[in-house]
Scaffold this motif. Structure first.
Motif, PDB file in Angstrom:
ATOM      1  N   SER A  22     -14.747  34.483   0.746  1.00 18.40           N
ATOM      2  CA  SER A  22     -14.554  34.268   2.179  1.00 18.40           C
ATOM      3  C   SER A  22     -15.370  33.079   2.683  1.00 18.40           C
ATOM      4  O   SER A  22     -14.916  32.307   3.534  1.00 18.40           O
ATOM      5  CB  SER A  22     -14.934  35.525   2.965  1.00 18.40           C
ATOM      6  N   MET A  23     -16.582  32.899   2.132  1.00 18.10           N
ATOM      7  CA  MET A  23     -17.430  31.793   2.571  1.00 18.10           C
ATOM      8  C   MET A  23     -16.899  30.464   2.041  1.00 18.10           C
ATOM      9  O   MET A  23     -16.931  29.442   2.742  1.00 18.10           O
ATOM     10  CB  MET A  23     -18.869  32.022   2.127  1.00 18.10           C
ATOM     11  N   LEU A  24     -16.378  30.473   0.830  1.00 21.50           N
ATOM     12  CA  LEU A  24     -15.786  29.270   0.263  1.00 21.50           C
ATOM     13  C   LEU A  24     -14.574  28.839   1.081  1.00 21.50           C
ATOM     14  O   LEU A  24     -14.432  27.669   1.446  1.00 21.50           O
ATOM     15  CB  LEU A  24     -15.385  29.515  -1.192  1.00 21.50           C
ATOM     16  N   GLU A  25     -13.716  29.788   1.407  1.00 24.71           N
ATOM     17  CA  GLU A  25     -12.507  29.475   2.172  1.00 24.71           C
ATOM     18  C   GLU A  25     -12.848  28.968   3.571  1.00 24.71           C
ATOM     19  O   GLU A  25     -12.248  27.992   4.057  1.00 24.71           O
ATOM     20  CB  GLU A  25     -11.612  30.718   2.251  1.00 24.71           C
ATOM     21  N   ALA A  26     -13.809  29.630   4.230  1.00 19.42           N
ATOM     22  CA  ALA A  26     -14.177  29.227   5.591  1.00 19.42           C
ATOM     23  C   ALA A  26     -14.780  27.829   5.612  1.00 19.42           C
ATOM     24  O   ALA A  26     -14.466  27.011   6.492  1.00 19.42           O
ATOM     25  CB  ALA A  26     -15.157  30.234   6.187  1.00 19.42           C
ATOM     26  N   THR A  27     -15.648  27.531   4.647  1.00 18.97           N
ATOM     27  CA  THR A  27     -16.278  26.219   4.601  1.00 18.97           C
ATOM     28  C   THR A  27     -15.267  25.131   4.276  1.00 18.97           C
ATOM     29  O   THR A  27     -15.306  24.040   4.851  1.00 18.97           O
ATOM     30  CB  THR A  27     -17.432  26.208   3.583  1.00 18.97           C
ATOM     31  N   GLN A  28     -14.340  25.421   3.364  1.00 11.71           N
ATOM     32  CA  GLN A  28     -13.298  24.454   3.065  1.00 11.71           C
ATOM     33  C   GLN A  28     -12.480  24.144   4.319  1.00 11.71           C
ATOM     34  O   GLN A  28     -12.153  22.989   4.598  1.00 11.71           O
ATOM     35  CB  GLN A  28     -12.385  24.977   1.952  1.00 11.71           C
ATOM     36  N   LYS A  77     -16.718  11.340   0.067  1.00 14.45           N
ATOM     37  CA  LYS A  77     -15.479  11.253  -0.692  1.00 14.45           C
ATOM     38  C   LYS A  77     -14.890  12.661  -0.848  1.00 14.45           C
ATOM     39  O   LYS A  77     -15.639  13.659  -0.855  1.00 14.45           O
ATOM     40  CB  LYS A  77     -15.700  10.613  -2.057  1.00 14.45           C
ATOM     41  N   PRO A  78     -13.568  12.785  -0.958  1.00 18.22           N
ATOM     42  CA  PRO A  78     -12.962  14.115  -1.105  1.00 18.22           C
ATOM     43  C   PRO A  78     -13.472  14.795  -2.371  1.00 18.22           C
ATOM     44  O   PRO A  78     -13.739  14.141  -3.388  1.00 18.22           O
ATOM     45  CB  PRO A  78     -11.466  13.816  -1.203  1.00 18.22           C
ATOM     46  N   LEU A  79     -13.584  16.117  -2.310  1.00 21.06           N
ATOM     47  CA  LEU A  79     -14.038  16.873  -3.473  1.00 21.06           C
ATOM     48  C   LEU A  79     -12.877  17.138  -4.430  1.00 21.06           C
ATOM     49  O   LEU A  79     -11.742  17.370  -3.995  1.00 21.06           O
ATOM     50  CB  LEU A  79     -14.641  18.201  -3.029  1.00 21.06           C
ATOM     51  N   ASP A  80     -13.175  17.115  -5.710  1.00 24.02           N
ATOM     52  CA  ASP A  80     -12.213  17.503  -6.737  1.00 24.02           C
ATOM     53  C   ASP A  80     -12.463  18.977  -7.045  1.00 24.02           C
ATOM     54  O   ASP A  80     -13.364  19.311  -7.821  1.00 24.02           O
ATOM     55  CB  ASP A  80     -12.398  16.642  -7.986  1.00 24.02           C
ATOM     56  N   LEU A  81     -11.694  19.854  -6.413  1.00 23.34           N
ATOM     57  CA  LEU A  81     -11.955  21.291  -6.525  1.00 23.34           C
ATOM     58  C   LEU A  81     -11.683  21.838  -7.926  1.00 23.34           C
ATOM     59  O   LEU A  81     -12.097  22.960  -8.234  1.00 23.34           O
ATOM     60  CB  LEU A  81     -11.127  22.043  -5.485  1.00 23.34           C
ATOM     61  N   SER A  82     -11.026  21.049  -8.764  1.00 25.08           N
ATOM     62  CA  SER A  82     -10.798  21.497 -10.143  1.00 25.08           C
ATOM     63  C   SER A  82     -12.084  21.457 -10.957  1.00 25.08           C
ATOM     64  O   SER A  82     -12.159  22.044 -12.041  1.00 25.08           O
ATOM     65  CB  SER A  82      -9.735  20.621 -10.816  1.00 25.08           C
ATOM     66  N   LYS A  83     -13.109  20.779 -10.416  1.00 21.99           N
ATOM     67  CA  LYS A  83     -14.366  20.638 -11.145  1.00 21.99           C
ATOM     68  C   LYS A  83     -15.433  21.653 -10.737  1.00 21.99           C
ATOM     69  O   LYS A  83     -16.552  21.616 -11.239  1.00 21.99           O
ATOM     70  CB  LYS A  83     -14.902  19.210 -10.969  1.00 21.99           C
ATOM     71  N   ILE A  84     -15.083  22.554  -9.816  1.00 21.68           N
ATOM     72  CA  ILE A  84     -16.036  23.602  -9.449  1.00 21.68           C
ATOM     73  C   ILE A  84     -15.577  24.938 -10.026  1.00 21.68           C
ATOM     74  O   ILE A  84     -14.388  25.150 -10.270  1.00 21.68           O
ATOM     75  CB  ILE A  84     -16.192  23.730  -7.919  1.00 21.68           C
ATOM     76  N   VAL A 125     -10.585  17.208   6.265  1.00 18.30           N
ATOM     77  CA  VAL A 125     -10.190  16.062   7.086  1.00 18.30           C
ATOM     78  C   VAL A 125      -8.962  15.428   6.439  1.00 18.30           C
ATOM     79  O   VAL A 125      -8.992  15.086   5.245  1.00 18.30           O
ATOM     80  CB  VAL A 125     -11.325  15.016   7.182  1.00 18.30           C
ATOM     81  N   ASP A 126      -7.898  15.301   7.200  1.00 15.81           N
ATOM     82  CA  ASP A 126      -6.646  14.713   6.693  1.00 15.81           C
ATOM     83  C   ASP A 126      -6.176  15.400   5.410  1.00 15.81           C
ATOM     84  O   ASP A 126      -5.727  14.749   4.453  1.00 15.81           O
ATOM     85  CB  ASP A 126      -6.823  13.205   6.451  1.00 15.81           C
ATOM     86  N   GLY A 127      -6.337  16.736   5.390  1.00 18.23           N
ATOM     87  CA  GLY A 127      -5.840  17.514   4.258  1.00 18.23           C
ATOM     88  C   GLY A 127      -6.727  17.524   3.032  1.00 18.23           C
ATOM     89  O   GLY A 127      -6.376  18.130   2.018  1.00 18.23           O
ATOM     90  N   LYS A 128      -7.884  16.876   3.105  1.00 13.81           N
ATOM     91  CA  LYS A 128      -8.790  16.828   1.962  1.00 13.81           C
ATOM     92  C   LYS A 128     -10.096  17.538   2.293  1.00 13.81           C
ATOM     93  O   LYS A 128     -10.599  17.434   3.402  1.00 13.81           O
ATOM     94  CB  LYS A 128      -9.059  15.373   1.563  1.00 13.81           C
ATOM     95  N   VAL A 129     -10.655  18.248   1.302  1.00 14.85           N
ATOM     96  CA  VAL A 129     -11.873  19.034   1.493  1.00 14.85           C
ATOM     97  C   VAL A 129     -13.101  18.198   1.145  1.00 14.85           C
ATOM     98  O   VAL A 129     -13.137  17.505   0.123  1.00 14.85           O
ATOM     99  CB  VAL A 129     -11.845  20.306   0.608  1.00 14.85           C
ATOM    100  N   TYR A 130     -14.133  18.304   2.005  1.00 11.95           N
ATOM    101  CA  TYR A 130     -15.334  17.492   1.817  1.00 11.95           C
ATOM    102  C   TYR A 130     -16.612  18.312   1.659  1.00 11.95           C
ATOM    103  O   TYR A 130     -17.676  17.725   1.443  1.00 11.95           O
ATOM    104  CB  TYR A 130     -15.498  16.526   2.989  1.00 11.95           C
ATOM    105  N   GLY A 131     -16.562  19.642   1.780  1.00 13.86           N
ATOM    106  CA  GLY A 131     -17.787  20.427   1.703  1.00 13.86           C
ATOM    107  C   GLY A 131     -17.611  21.746   0.977  1.00 13.86           C
ATOM    108  O   GLY A 131     -16.554  22.381   1.042  1.00 13.86           O
ATOM    109  N   LEU A 132     -18.665  22.165   0.279  1.00 12.07           N
ATOM    110  CA  LEU A 132     -18.722  23.462  -0.400  1.00 12.07           C
ATOM    111  C   LEU A 132     -19.970  24.200   0.080  1.00 12.07           C
ATOM    112  O   LEU A 132     -21.020  23.587   0.244  1.00 12.07           O
ATOM    113  CB  LEU A 132     -18.801  23.275  -1.920  1.00 12.07           C
ATOM    114  N   PRO A 133     -19.893  25.516   0.306  1.00 11.98           N
ATOM    115  CA  PRO A 133     -21.039  26.244   0.858  1.00 11.98           C
ATOM    116  C   PRO A 133     -22.166  26.437  -0.151  1.00 11.98           C
ATOM    117  O   PRO A 133     -21.929  26.593  -1.347  1.00 11.98           O
ATOM    118  CB  PRO A 133     -20.424  27.593   1.252  1.00 11.98           C
ATOM    119  N   HIS A 134     -23.403  26.446   0.369  1.00  7.74           N
ATOM    120  CA  HIS A 134     -24.561  26.713  -0.489  1.00  7.74           C
ATOM    121  C   HIS A 134     -25.476  27.750   0.160  1.00  7.74           C
ATOM    122  O   HIS A 134     -25.353  28.944  -0.090  1.00  7.74           O
ATOM    123  CB  HIS A 134     -25.323  25.423  -0.787  1.00  7.74           C
TER     124      HIS A 134
END
Length: 355
Positions: A111-117, A96-103, A122-131
């Motif tokens: 730079s790692m956050l931006e690259a992973t996003q 499911k798309p991530l709600d980036l307001s909750k991170i 997919v279709d304008g929605k972000v599905y992953g955050l780096p760890h």
């Protein structure tokens, strides 16, 4: 009398449902890799939040398989590598798309956050955050081998003394070592298939050098410790772990480039406790917590400032393996388009079957 019994029964059902919902809200079902959820970190999270963590260990292939089989149910948070999100999401809709307001964005290396996003959109929605991030390259017993790049695994002096996996990283590595960029062909199925066929033939010719193809780490690490293996293609943390007790064994960033990966946080499509998932993500990106997790995993983390809290041994090993030029030469995995792994699978099957 019947009406009274019915009311009592309905009330009992309602209470049971409420109890189940409350239990679910206090449990996080985590699908992750070994060492990414150390016992002491889990205990602190539960103490702070009241949320229990149920851990299922897995890998990229199994994560996709499990979530595909259930349509994204069974887990509240998963940790696929960033290149394994966009393709499976496009094909199977398992996240499911991530709600980036909750991170808490300030906790991440920008730079790692931006690259992973970018790699998990997919279709304008972000599905992953780096760890956690790390690399694959060569682990070399420097007393027995002078290997500096992937083709050295196939050199005559290493006959019968090397190990690698029959997995896609091996295909990618040998493609780069041949002077070509496989990632540049991701959108050219015909060109990619031709390159993979070339690499497959190289690996077939190399089979006489392979002591065994590894799946689990125990056999691989034992082979390197004993000297049965002189060189292996494997991950950096495995090499650094061996180096602690056997200084002659080193992780080497290959001349053609180590392969860089980022393991992420992604929320399954039918996860039932998003609140717990976001709580776990923000908790784990706190620098002190992230440093503890990274130390357990033996790799580095996307948490801003956590690298300064890592132990001195790991920091030195990283510096020795990755001088500036090697660091700049890391080949970071982009998102894997649909169909690419089918091409690779057919090539790997031919290599496995070859005599």
């Amino acid at each position: 009398m019947k009406r009274t019994l019915t009311c009592i029964t309905l009330a009992a059902v309602a209470l049971t449902a409420t109890g189940l919902a409350q239990a679910q809200n206090k449990t996080l079902r985590l699908l992750t890799w070994a060492d990414y959820a150390p016992k002491d970190v889990v205990e602190q999270f539960t103490k702070e939040t009241g949320i229990k963590v149920e851990i299922t260990l897995s890998n990229n292939e199994e994560m996709i398989s499990k979530l595909r089989a259930t349509g994204g149910a069974g887990f509240d948070l998963a940790q696929p590598s960033q290149d394994r999100i966009a393709g499976p999401q496009t094909e199977f809709r398992i996240y499911k798309p991530l709600d980036l307001s909750k991170i808490k964005r300030e906790l991440f290396i920008p730079s790692m956050l931006e690259a992973t996003q970018a790699n998990t959109t997919v279709d304008g929605k972000v599905y992953g955050l780096p760890h956690i991030w790390g690399t694959d390259g060569l682990v070399v017993n420097t007393k027995l081998s002078k290997a500096t790049d992937y083709p050295d695994l196939c050199a005559p002096e290493n006959a019968g003394k090397v190990s690698m996996r029959l997995k896609r990283p091996t295909l990618i590595a040998f493609a780069f070592a041949s002077g070509k960029n496989p990632f540049a062909l991701y959108n050219d199925a015909k060109g990619y298939a031709a390159l993979m066929n070339e690499v497959g033939q190289t690996l077939i010719n190399c089979k006489k050098n392979v002591k065994f193809y590894w799946d689990g780490k125990d056999q691989l690490l034992a082979g390197l410790r004993s000297g049965e293996l002189t060189t292996a293609m494997m991950w950096d943390t495995g090499g650094w772990g061996l180096n602690k007790t056997q200084p002659e064994i080193k992780f080497v960033a290959p001349k053609s480039g180590a392969l860089g990966w980022v393991d992420t946080y992604a929320i399954p499509a039918k996860g039932r406790n998003d609140a717990a998932a976001y709580a776990w993500i923000n908790f784990n990106l706190r620098p002190k917590i992230a440093a503890r997790v990274a130390s357990a995993a033996g790799n580095f983390t996307a948490s801003k400032g956590a690298d300064q809290l890592m132990n001195d041994t790991l920091k030195k090993q990283f510096a020795d393996s990755f001088p500036e030029a090697a660091l700049k030469n890391i080949k970071w995995y982009p998102a894997v388009p649909a169909g690419i792994e089918d091409i690779e699978g057919r090539v790997l099957d031919r290599v496995k079957a070859a005599q």
